[in-house]
Design a protein around this motif. Structure first.
Motif, PDB file in Angstrom:
ATOM      1  N   VAL A 152      27.452  40.021 -90.514  1.00 63.17           N
ATOM      2  CA  VAL A 152      27.209  39.712 -91.919  1.00 63.17           C
ATOM      3  C   VAL A 152      26.737  38.260 -92.006  1.00 63.17           C
ATOM      4  O   VAL A 152      27.144  37.413 -91.209  1.00 63.17           O
ATOM      5  CB  VAL A 152      28.481  39.930 -92.772  1.00 63.17           C
ATOM      6  N   LYS A 153      25.881  37.983 -92.952  1.00 63.49           N
ATOM      7  CA  LYS A 153      25.374  36.618 -93.142  1.00 63.49           C
ATOM      8  C   LYS A 153      26.304  35.855 -94.081  1.00 63.49           C
ATOM      9  O   LYS A 153      26.583  36.299 -95.188  1.00 63.49           O
ATOM     10  CB  LYS A 153      23.957  36.657 -93.721  1.00 63.49           C
ATOM     11  N   ILE A 154      26.757  34.667 -93.615  1.00 62.58           N
ATOM     12  CA  ILE A 154      27.635  33.856 -94.466  1.00 62.58           C
ATOM     13  C   ILE A 154      27.003  32.497 -94.773  1.00 62.58           C
ATOM     14  O   ILE A 154      27.614  31.662 -95.445  1.00 62.58           O
ATOM     15  CB  ILE A 154      29.020  33.664 -93.820  1.00 62.58           C
ATOM     16  N   VAL A 194      34.160  51.287-101.693  1.00 63.58           N
ATOM     17  CA  VAL A 194      34.034  50.269-100.652  1.00 63.58           C
ATOM     18  C   VAL A 194      35.240  49.347-100.596  1.00 63.58           C
ATOM     19  O   VAL A 194      35.710  48.833-101.619  1.00 63.58           O
ATOM     20  CB  VAL A 194      32.766  49.414-100.887  1.00 63.58           C
ATOM     21  N   GLU A 195      35.730  49.144 -99.359  1.00 58.73           N
ATOM     22  CA  GLU A 195      36.704  48.099 -99.055  1.00 58.73           C
ATOM     23  C   GLU A 195      36.155  47.314 -97.875  1.00 58.73           C
ATOM     24  O   GLU A 195      35.842  47.887 -96.829  1.00 58.73           O
ATOM     25  CB  GLU A 195      38.058  48.716 -98.701  1.00 58.73           C
ATOM     26  N   ILE A 196      36.010  46.001 -98.037  1.00 57.88           N
ATOM     27  CA  ILE A 196      35.416  45.161 -96.997  1.00 57.88           C
ATOM     28  C   ILE A 196      36.401  44.077 -96.579  1.00 57.88           C
ATOM     29  O   ILE A 196      37.013  43.420 -97.424  1.00 57.88           O
ATOM     30  CB  ILE A 196      34.101  44.511 -97.474  1.00 57.88           C
ATOM     31  N   THR A 203      35.317  37.261 -89.662  1.00 57.62           N
ATOM     32  CA  THR A 203      34.575  36.161 -89.056  1.00 57.62           C
ATOM     33  C   THR A 203      35.440  35.282 -88.158  1.00 57.62           C
ATOM     34  O   THR A 203      35.043  34.971 -87.021  1.00 57.62           O
ATOM     35  CB  THR A 203      33.917  35.296 -90.151  1.00 57.62           C
ATOM     36  N   ALA A 204      36.598  34.856 -88.630  1.00 55.67           N
ATOM     37  CA  ALA A 204      37.435  33.940 -87.849  1.00 55.67           C
ATOM     38  C   ALA A 204      37.875  34.580 -86.534  1.00 55.67           C
ATOM     39  O   ALA A 204      37.810  33.951 -85.463  1.00 55.67           O
ATOM     40  CB  ALA A 204      38.651  33.516 -88.672  1.00 55.67           C
ATOM     41  N   ASP A 205      38.296  35.839 -86.604  1.00 56.13           N
ATOM     42  CA  ASP A 205      38.735  36.541 -85.387  1.00 56.13           C
ATOM     43  C   ASP A 205      37.575  36.723 -84.415  1.00 56.13           C
ATOM     44  O   ASP A 205      37.740  36.554 -83.202  1.00 56.13           O
ATOM     45  CB  ASP A 205      39.323  37.901 -85.743  1.00 56.13           C
ATOM     46  N   GLN A 230      27.616  28.117 -85.190  1.00 57.28           N
ATOM     47  CA  GLN A 230      26.756  27.468 -86.178  1.00 57.28           C
ATOM     48  C   GLN A 230      27.263  27.682 -87.603  1.00 57.28           C
ATOM     49  O   GLN A 230      26.879  26.963 -88.525  1.00 57.28           O
ATOM     50  CB  GLN A 230      25.322  27.990 -86.064  1.00 57.28           C
ATOM     51  N   GLY A 231      28.092  28.698 -87.791  1.00 56.28           N
ATOM     52  CA  GLY A 231      28.738  28.905 -89.081  1.00 56.28           C
ATOM     53  C   GLY A 231      27.975  29.747 -90.085  1.00 56.28           C
ATOM     54  O   GLY A 231      28.401  29.873 -91.239  1.00 56.28           O
ATOM     55  N   ASN A 232      26.857  30.362 -89.663  1.00 55.74           N
ATOM     56  CA  ASN A 232      26.081  31.173 -90.594  1.00 55.74           C
ATOM     57  C   ASN A 232      26.188  32.672 -90.336  1.00 55.74           C
ATOM     58  O   ASN A 232      25.768  33.473 -91.162  1.00 55.74           O
ATOM     59  CB  ASN A 232      24.607  30.755 -90.539  1.00 55.74           C
ATOM     60  N   LEU A 233      26.715  33.044 -89.168  1.00 49.81           N
ATOM     61  CA  LEU A 233      26.913  34.454 -88.813  1.00 49.81           C
ATOM     62  C   LEU A 233      28.397  34.777 -88.861  1.00 49.81           C
ATOM     63  O   LEU A 233      29.224  34.027 -88.325  1.00 49.81           O
ATOM     64  CB  LEU A 233      26.372  34.726 -87.413  1.00 49.81           C
ATOM     65  N   GLY A 234      28.708  35.894 -89.482  1.00 48.07           N
ATOM     66  CA  GLY A 234      30.092  36.337 -89.552  1.00 48.07           C
ATOM     67  C   GLY A 234      30.218  37.800 -89.199  1.00 48.07           C
ATOM     68  O   GLY A 234      29.259  38.454 -88.770  1.00 48.07           O
ATOM     69  N   GLY A 235      31.430  38.312 -89.371  1.00 46.28           N
ATOM     70  CA  GLY A 235      31.686  39.719 -89.088  1.00 46.28           C
ATOM     71  C   GLY A 235      32.448  40.367 -90.221  1.00 46.28           C
ATOM     72  O   GLY A 235      33.216  39.714 -90.931  1.00 46.28           O
ATOM     73  N   LEU A 236      32.211  41.668 -90.405  1.00 45.85           N
ATOM     74  CA  LEU A 236      32.922  42.397 -91.456  1.00 45.85           C
ATOM     75  C   LEU A 236      33.374  43.759 -90.958  1.00 45.85           C
ATOM     76  O   LEU A 236      32.873  44.281 -89.961  1.00 45.85           O
ATOM     77  CB  LEU A 236      32.061  42.549 -92.714  1.00 45.85           C
ATOM     78  N   ARG A 237      34.354  44.277 -91.650  1.00 46.49           N
ATOM     79  CA  ARG A 237      34.811  45.652 -91.441  1.00 46.49           C
ATOM     80  C   ARG A 237      34.719  46.378 -92.768  1.00 46.49           C
ATOM     81  O   ARG A 237      35.201  45.887 -93.797  1.00 46.49           O
ATOM     82  CB  ARG A 237      36.248  45.675 -90.921  1.00 46.49           C
ATOM     83  N   VAL A 238      34.075  47.543 -92.750  1.00 44.12           N
ATOM     84  CA  VAL A 238      33.914  48.363 -93.944  1.00 44.12           C
ATOM     85  C   VAL A 238      34.740  49.630 -93.794  1.00 44.12           C
ATOM     86  O   VAL A 238      34.700  50.290 -92.747  1.00 44.12           O
ATOM     87  CB  VAL A 238      32.440  48.752 -94.158  1.00 44.12           C
TER      88      VAL A 238
END
Length: 561
Positions: free
Chosen positions: A461-463, A500-502, A506-508, A552-560
């Motif tokens: 995900v883009k942050i 939807v639940e998201i 990112t931190a993990d 770099q702080g612009n890429l993250g992760g998500l769970r849907v």
């Protein structure tokens, strides 16, 4: 000016007859003739150079070898995008029953640098064998001589096109112990530069006509029966071939198809460099070179297959029956491995025997774990044939083939053939990022789920706003041309009909990729001893680029969910 196209009288060339019969060439305003040539790629290239033909349909590896060694021909398109499947055969009474037993054995080949020779080198590289030290070759000549050599015990195995070999497997003359597919599209279109210069408008029209004929070929009712009758194939063989073949006549050629071909030719001593400029292999006036998912460093050589093969050898698991738990240390290639799969089951709360579609199943680690630990029924879908073949092999060795089925193909295409309202859940770990058409992807997932079914995704995900360097890395090294932000991801899911639940992971994930990179640095010598220096270096380079993207702080992760 007229265009003469040469090709062998085999089933994959049927679209040329369609183009003539349906008038596609006439409508494009080009005078085209398809000339049947009962010869191999080498003789076809000679006919092209002598001016007998303007265009040929020939094996990719033969064309690339000729160009790299100084030819004036150039590729002008991908004709058959799917790979060619080669059966691996041994003698009727041989004590060799598994492919892994062929390390150090003698392979019969028709001639040096033939397909039967080159594909043994592909097999060796995929299995982690040394292509010069771990296999021997014996020239036997034609197909019959190769079969006879097995049963005289002069050779231990040979590789040949699967449908040609099948009747001799069925008769019991020889035995099939496995197969391997070319790591490149099997047939390309080629022409001499002089012909391209003088007939460029006609060649472009020819390409448009054959593209239309290929579309017709794939949409035409009863085509496999027509092919079976015309080319004297068993109806079931024609149907199987037709269900898998991808004939395009496309003006796109993938970068990795060319590079893998060059690498194999280099390893086989056909050419003396693997650094040949790819732009000099194709004529860019007619076709373009593109990147795809196999261009990723994780897949390009192909590193992921090598990684698993090397671990099987290291853990003394190269052959024989397996338990799915034997593979868990190296068959889970998403972040946090089985912990993430356990979290999926915990949050979804599926009952035993539930039907799950795993998009981007790779080598099948999560699918086998879901079947083995939780007694689920999983359909794994992956676009890469080498991962699909390894997934199938390992699943069979684990005895889970009745619970884990696999399909090789693009989910956006094969998914449209799945039953609607059929599955309890669709799951994907780090695959949606490779599929930019999120609207079509989400809609297709919704359609195949039962009412009340669950979609579970872990994805990029883009942050923040990506720099030019970050965008280039994502596109070229990760095959991720588009990363939505949280809200865009949510809206795409809502538009498809999902509740939807998201969760923000990112931190993990940032901690995970940093720890992975540190592990590979700290255990360099041990990992190099398992994977060899070249594979280690390429994987480390890939892991570093992923680490840098998160830091770099612009890429993250998500769970849907």
């Amino acid at each position: 000016m007229s265009i003469k196209i040469g090709g062998v009288p085999e089933h994959f060339n049927y679209p040329w007859h369609i183009a003539l019969k349906q008038g596609y060439f006439d409508r494009e305003g080009v005078d085209a003739e398809f000339v049947i040539k009962k010869c191999g790629t080498g003789a076809m290239i000679s006919a092209l150079k002598e001016g007998e033909l303007d265009v040929i349909v020939a094996l990719t590896e033969g064309l690339v070898a000729d160009i790299v060694t100084g030819s004036d021909i150039r590729l002008i398109g991908t004709y058959v995008n799917s790979p060619l499947c080669w059966a691996i055969s041994t003698g009727a009474d041989s004590d060799i029953n598994e492919v892994e037993q062929l390390k150090g054995k003698t392979f019969g080949i028709s001639r040096m640098y033939s397909g039967s020779h080159l594909m043994v080198n592909v097999l060796a590289m995929e299995r982690g064998w040394h292509p010069q030290n771990d296999v021997d070759f014996k020239i036997e000549g034609d197909f019959k001589s190769l079969r006879d050599s097995l049963n005289r015990n002069d050779t231990d195995a040979f590789l040949w096109e699967t449908f040609t070999t099948k009747p001799f497997h069925l008769s019991g003359e020889i035995r099939r112990i496995g197969d391997i597919t070319t790591p490149w599209p099997c047939f390309m279109l080629a022409a001499r530069q002089e012909t391209i210069d003088t007939k460029l408008p006609e060649l472009k029209k020819m390409c448009r006509a054959i593209q239309k004929a290929c579309i017709y070929f794939h949409e035409m009712e009863g085509i496999s029966d027509i092919v079976a009758e015309k080319y004297e194939l068993l109806p079931e063989d024609a149907a199987e071939w037709y269900s898998k073949v991808d004939i395009r006549g496309s003006n796109l050629i993938t970068e990795i198809a060319l590079q893998r071909t060059i690498d194999t030719l280099y390893q086989s001593k056909v050419i003396n460099t693997n650094e040949y400029p790819l732009n000099e292999i194709v004529d860019r006036r007619i076709c373009s070179i593109k990147k795809d998912i196999k261009s990723m460093k994780l897949y390009a050589k192909p590193e992921l297959v090598k990684f698993v093969r090397n671990n099987l050898i290291h853990h003394n698991l190269r052959s024989g029956e397996l338990n799915y738990e034997d593979l868990l240390k190296f068959d889970q290639h998403h972040y946090f491995g089985t912990t993430s799969v356990d979290e999926y089951i915990k949050k979804i709360d599926l009952e035993e025997g539930a039907k799950i579609v795993n998009i981007g199943s790779g080598i099948g680690g999560p699918a086998r774990y879901l079947a083995g630990k939780y007694n689920m029924n999983v359909l794994g879908i992956d676009i890469q044939d080498d991962l699909y073949r390894l997934e199938t092999e390992l699943t069979q060795r684990c005895g889970l083939q009745n619970q884990v089925n696999t399909m090789c193909g693009d989910f956006l295409k094969v998914g449209s053939h799945l039953r609607r309202n059929e599955y309890d859940s669709v799951v994907s770990w780090l695959t949606f990022l490779h599929i930019p058409d999120k609207e079509k992807l989400m809609t297709l997932c919704y359609d195949i789920l039962k009412p009340g079914g669950y979609l579970f995704i872990e994805d990029f995900v883009k942050i923040g706003e990506f720099s030019e360097k970050e965008s280039t890395t994502l596109c070229e090294d990760v095959n991720c041309p588009y990363v939505p932000d949280f809200e865009t991801y949510r809206q795409d899911l809502l538009s498809a009909g999902f509740e939807v639940e998201i969760e923000d992971l990112t931190a993990d994930w940032k901690n995970y990729v940093n720890n992975r990179y540190s592990y590979w640095i700290e255990n360099k010598e041990q990992l190099k001893s398992i994977h060899r220096a070249d594979t280690y270096s390429r994987l480390l380079s890939f892991y570093k680029k992923i680490k840098d993207l998160y830091n770099q702080g612009n890429l993250g992760g998500l769970r849907v969910i």
